[in-house]
Design a protein around this motif. Structure first.
Motif, short mmCIF file in Angstrom:
data_model
loop_
_atom_site.label_atom_id
_atom_site.label_comp_id
_atom_site.label_asym_id
_atom_site.label_seq_id
_atom_site.Cartn_x
_atom_site.Cartn_y
_atom_site.Cartn_z
N TRP A 111 37.41 82.21 19.85
CA TRP A 111 37.29 83.12 20.99
C TRP A 111 38.13 84.36 20.72
CZ3 TRP A 111 34.25 82.61 25.26
CH2 TRP A 111 33.71 81.35 25.53
N THR A 112 37.70 85.50 21.24
CA THR A 112 38.47 86.74 21.10
C THR A 112 38.61 87.41 22.45
OG1 THR A 112 37.75 87.09 18.81
CG2 THR A 112 38.63 88.99 19.99
N LEU A 113 39.84 87.72 22.82
CA LEU A 113 40.14 88.43 24.05
C LEU A 113 40.51 89.86 23.70
CD1 LEU A 113 40.91 88.49 27.15
CD2 LEU A 113 43.21 87.80 26.42
N LYS A 114 39.79 90.83 24.29
CA LYS A 114 40.06 92.25 24.02
C LYS A 114 40.29 92.99 25.34
CE LYS A 114 37.31 92.69 19.77
NZ LYS A 114 36.21 93.44 19.10
N PHE A 115 41.30 93.87 25.34
CA PHE A 115 41.57 94.66 26.54
C PHE A 115 42.38 95.89 26.16
CE2 PHE A 115 44.93 91.52 26.09
CZ PHE A 115 46.08 92.28 26.21
N ASN A 116 42.39 96.86 27.05
CA ASN A 116 43.19 98.07 26.88
C ASN A 116 44.00 98.26 28.15
OD1 ASN A 116 44.28 100.50 26.12
ND2 ASN A 116 42.41 101.69 26.43
N SER A 117 45.31 98.24 28.04
CA SER A 117 46.17 98.28 29.22
C SER A 117 47.25 99.35 29.08
CB SER A 117 46.82 96.91 29.44
OG SER A 117 47.82 96.99 30.44
N PRO A 118 47.61 100.01 30.20
CA PRO A 118 48.67 101.02 30.14
C PRO A 118 50.07 100.40 30.12
CG PRO A 118 47.82 100.83 32.37
CD PRO A 118 46.95 99.95 31.51
N ILE A 119 50.19 99.11 30.42
CA ILE A 119 51.48 98.44 30.44
C ILE A 119 51.37 97.10 29.70
CG2 ILE A 119 52.10 99.50 32.65
CD1 ILE A 119 51.63 96.71 33.92
N PRO A 120 52.49 96.45 29.40
CA PRO A 120 52.41 95.11 28.79
C PRO A 120 51.61 94.14 29.65
CG PRO A 120 54.64 95.97 28.62
CD PRO A 120 53.89 96.93 29.49
N VAL A 121 50.89 93.24 29.01
CA VAL A 121 50.05 92.27 29.70
C VAL A 121 50.51 90.86 29.34
CG1 VAL A 121 47.72 91.33 29.95
CG2 VAL A 121 48.06 93.79 29.78
N THR A 122 50.72 90.03 30.35
CA THR A 122 51.09 88.64 30.14
C THR A 122 49.83 87.78 30.20
OG1 THR A 122 53.29 88.97 31.11
CG2 THR A 122 52.47 86.70 31.00
#
Length: 305
Positions: A111-122
């Motif tokens: 599985w691959t999780l992809k995202f773009n976030s302006p802050i750290p993501v938990t």
């Protein structure tokens, strides 16, 4: 004087929307074994803002709920991958919760999780998850939870077979070695500045935790039994009924509560007027999706899975 008042009014309306709308406090992702994820974004608006625009991690979301402090529903409008939230009271914190399957993909067993976030993501992974690739060095790793830095991030992982023996083996192996170890330099064509990030991937960091306990408690607390249909499968079923946004949100909200809920609680949580909610549940009952019944003085809604 008239020009001065006009300037003050424009400043009060325009400035908060362009600059100083607020800032993110946290973004959390809960990954379920079927690839579906739950995203929780917490945003702190500035004092003078009457409307804030909050970006989502994706435009393809379901069960979108926006609340202020004390879980008070807030009015909002969704525009693609952003939502406009209207602050009708002295709101000090905005919580945005939604579900999506568009952040994950699967190839083979990975599985691959992809995202773009302006802050750290938990990110909270299911019990027994094994991380096999990372786009960057995690800021922290604790049990089944990792925190990734801001920006475009990719996390690839595998899940063990859902058997007792596998779970036991995974748990034992996780206890027998630390999550992070040192190793010799990689013989890879990847650039040196990325090597630390891929170090974690080559080590195959096991992430073993109890994040499933929270999700299971929400799903089963009403009946104490597992729902017969998985959430992802249930949502696919709902897509064939041509439901509107309120109907979809209501059904998914009830699902997450274990399949039963007070009609009034659903209406308040989703910010739906009483008459609108009554008509909506009448339509859903006619479609065979729910059963509405009386318990004491309360109307209850039960999913027909």
């Amino acid at each position: 004087m008239k020009k001065f008042l006009t300037f003050v009014i424009l400043a009060m309306v325009f400035v908060p929307l362009v600059s100083g709308q607020g800032k993110f406090k946290s973004i959390d992702i809960v990954v379920y074994s079927a690839g579906y994820v739950k995203v929780t974004e917490v945003f702190v608006p500035s004092n003078l803002t009457v409307m804030v625009e909050i970006p989502l991690l994706t435009s393809d979301v379901a069960g979108l709920i926006v609340t202020g402090q004390n879980d008070t529903p807030l009015p909002f409008e969704k525009n693609g991958s952003k939502i406009d939230v209207y602050l009708t009271e002295n709101v000090t914190e905005i919580k945005v919760v939604y579900f999506t399957a568009s952040l994950t993909s699967k190839q083979g067993d990975v599985w691959t999780l992809k995202f773009n976030s302006p802050i750290p993501v938990t990110i909270h992974f299911p019990r027994g998850t094994i991380i096999v690739d990372l786009s960057d060095v995690p800021l922290s790793i604790t049990g089944n939870t990792i925190t990734m830095p801001p920006g475009n991030q990719t996390v690839s992982y595998t899940l063990p077979l859902p058997t007792t023996s596998t779970a036991s083996t995974t748990s034992t192996s996780a206890k027998s070695r630390p999550s992070i170890q040192s190793t010799s330099p990689m013989t890879s064509s990847r650039t040196p500045e990325r090597s630390n990030g891929y170090l974690y991937a080559l080590l195959i960091v096991p992430i073993v935790g109890v994040v499933g306990a929270y999700y299971l408690r929400r799903r089963f607390r009403k009946s104490g039994k597992e729902l017969p249909v998985g959430r992802e499968e249930y949502e696919r079923k709902l897509e064939s009924y041509n439901l509107n946004d309120d109907e979809m949100r209501a059904l998914l909200y009830i699902y997450d509560l274990g399949g039963k809920a007070k009609q009034a609680d659903v209406r308040k949580a989703l910010g739906i007027p009483k008459t609108t909610a009554w008509r909506m549940f009448k339509r859903l009952e006619e479609k065979g999706l729910v059963r509405v019944y009386k318990r004491g003085k309360e109307n209850w809604v039960e999913l027909l899975l």
